[in-house]
Design a protein around this motif. Structure first.
Motif, PDB file in Angstrom:
ATOM      1  N   ALA A 116       4.848 -70.837  29.010  1.00  0.00           N
ATOM      2  CA  ALA A 116       5.418 -70.159  27.841  1.00  0.00           C
ATOM      3  C   ALA A 116       5.108 -68.665  27.904  1.00  0.00           C
ATOM      4  N   ASP A 117       5.921 -67.876  27.199  1.00  0.00           N
ATOM      5  CA  ASP A 117       5.651 -66.439  27.140  1.00  0.00           C
ATOM      6  C   ASP A 117       4.249 -66.199  26.594  1.00  0.00           C
ATOM      7  N   PRO A 118       3.558 -65.200  27.146  1.00  0.00           N
ATOM      8  CA  PRO A 118       2.230 -64.870  26.632  1.00  0.00           C
ATOM      9  C   PRO A 118       2.330 -64.307  25.214  1.00  0.00           C
ATOM     10  N   THR A 119       1.246 -64.410  24.490  1.00  0.00           N
ATOM     11  CA  THR A 119       1.192 -63.900  23.120  1.00  0.00           C
ATOM     12  C   THR A 119       0.154 -62.791  23.026  1.00  0.00           C
ATOM     13  N   ILE A 120       0.174 -62.082  21.914  1.00  0.00           N
ATOM     14  CA  ILE A 120      -0.848 -61.071  21.658  1.00  0.00           C
ATOM     15  C   ILE A 120      -2.217 -61.730  21.625  1.00  0.00           C
ATOM     16  N   ASP A 121      -2.300 -62.930  21.064  1.00  0.00           N
ATOM     17  CA  ASP A 121      -3.575 -63.658  21.038  1.00  0.00           C
ATOM     18  C   ASP A 121      -4.071 -63.962  22.446  1.00  0.00           C
ATOM     19  N   ASP A 122      -3.168 -64.269  23.364  1.00  0.00           N
ATOM     20  CA  ASP A 122      -3.568 -64.508  24.761  1.00  0.00           C
ATOM     21  C   ASP A 122      -4.210 -63.252  25.352  1.00  0.00           C
ATOM     22  N   ILE A 123      -3.599 -62.116  25.084  1.00  0.00           N
ATOM     23  CA  ILE A 123      -4.123 -60.855  25.605  1.00  0.00           C
ATOM     24  C   ILE A 123      -5.480 -60.553  24.981  1.00  0.00           C
ATOM     25  N   GLU A 124      -5.591 -60.735  23.673  1.00  0.00           N
ATOM     26  CA  GLU A 124      -6.851 -60.463  22.990  1.00  0.00           C
ATOM     27  C   GLU A 124      -7.958 -61.395  23.456  1.00  0.00           C
ATOM     28  N   ALA A 125      -7.619 -62.619  23.822  1.00  0.00           N
ATOM     29  CA  ALA A 125      -8.623 -63.549  24.340  1.00  0.00           C
ATOM     30  C   ALA A 125      -9.213 -63.035  25.655  1.00  0.00           C
ATOM     31  N   LEU A 126      -8.402 -62.347  26.448  1.00  0.00           N
ATOM     32  CA  LEU A 126      -8.889 -61.758  27.698  1.00  0.00           C
ATOM     33  C   LEU A 126      -9.666 -60.469  27.458  1.00  0.00           C
ATOM     34  N   VAL A 127      -9.144 -59.614  26.596  1.00  0.00           N
ATOM     35  CA  VAL A 127      -9.696 -58.276  26.408  1.00  0.00           C
ATOM     36  C   VAL A 127     -10.921 -58.274  25.494  1.00  0.00           C
ATOM     37  N   GLY A 128     -10.962 -59.141  24.529  1.00  0.00           N
ATOM     38  CA  GLY A 128     -12.023 -59.137  23.521  1.00  0.00           C
ATOM     39  C   GLY A 128     -13.431 -59.059  24.073  1.00  0.00           C
ATOM     40  N   PRO A 129     -13.805 -59.899  25.035  1.00  0.00           N
ATOM     41  CA  PRO A 129     -15.185 -59.872  25.527  1.00  0.00           C
ATOM     42  C   PRO A 129     -15.415 -58.920  26.700  1.00  0.00           C
ATOM     43  N   ALA A 130     -14.527 -57.974  26.911  1.00  0.00           N
ATOM     44  CA  ALA A 130     -14.608 -57.098  28.085  1.00  0.00           C
ATOM     45  C   ALA A 130     -15.876 -56.252  28.093  1.00  0.00           C
TER      46      ALA A 130
END
Length: 75
Positions: A2-16
């Motif tokens: 499925a197309d990625p979501t903003i939540d998908d991106i935030e899940a990656l970036v959040g703990p950076a």
């Protein structure tokens, strides 16, 4: 997939952290690669990629300190 979501991106970036910021940037880039330029999630991903790149270089610079010897294992 499925197309990625903003939540998908935030899940990656959040703990950076600076140490892993460039690896996470690459994952975000891969996640949004096939989205059209005007897609909201792509624009958000590009903004977060810029943040990750800034974070990667925020705490250190390669020109500080002594140069590593090319004979050092892992260089």
């Amino acid at each position: 997939m499925a197309d990625p979501t903003i939540d998908d991106i935030e899940a990656l970036v959040g703990p950076a952290t600076p140490h892993f910021a460039l690896q996470l940037r690459a994952r975000v880039e891969e996640l949004i690669r096939d989205l059209p330029p005007e897609h909201e999630v792509r624009r958000h991903g590009e903004e977060r990629m810029a943040l990750l790149e800034h974070l990667a270089y925020a705490s250190s610079k390669a020109d500080e300190g002594q140069r590593e010897s090319p004979t050092r294992q892992g260089w």
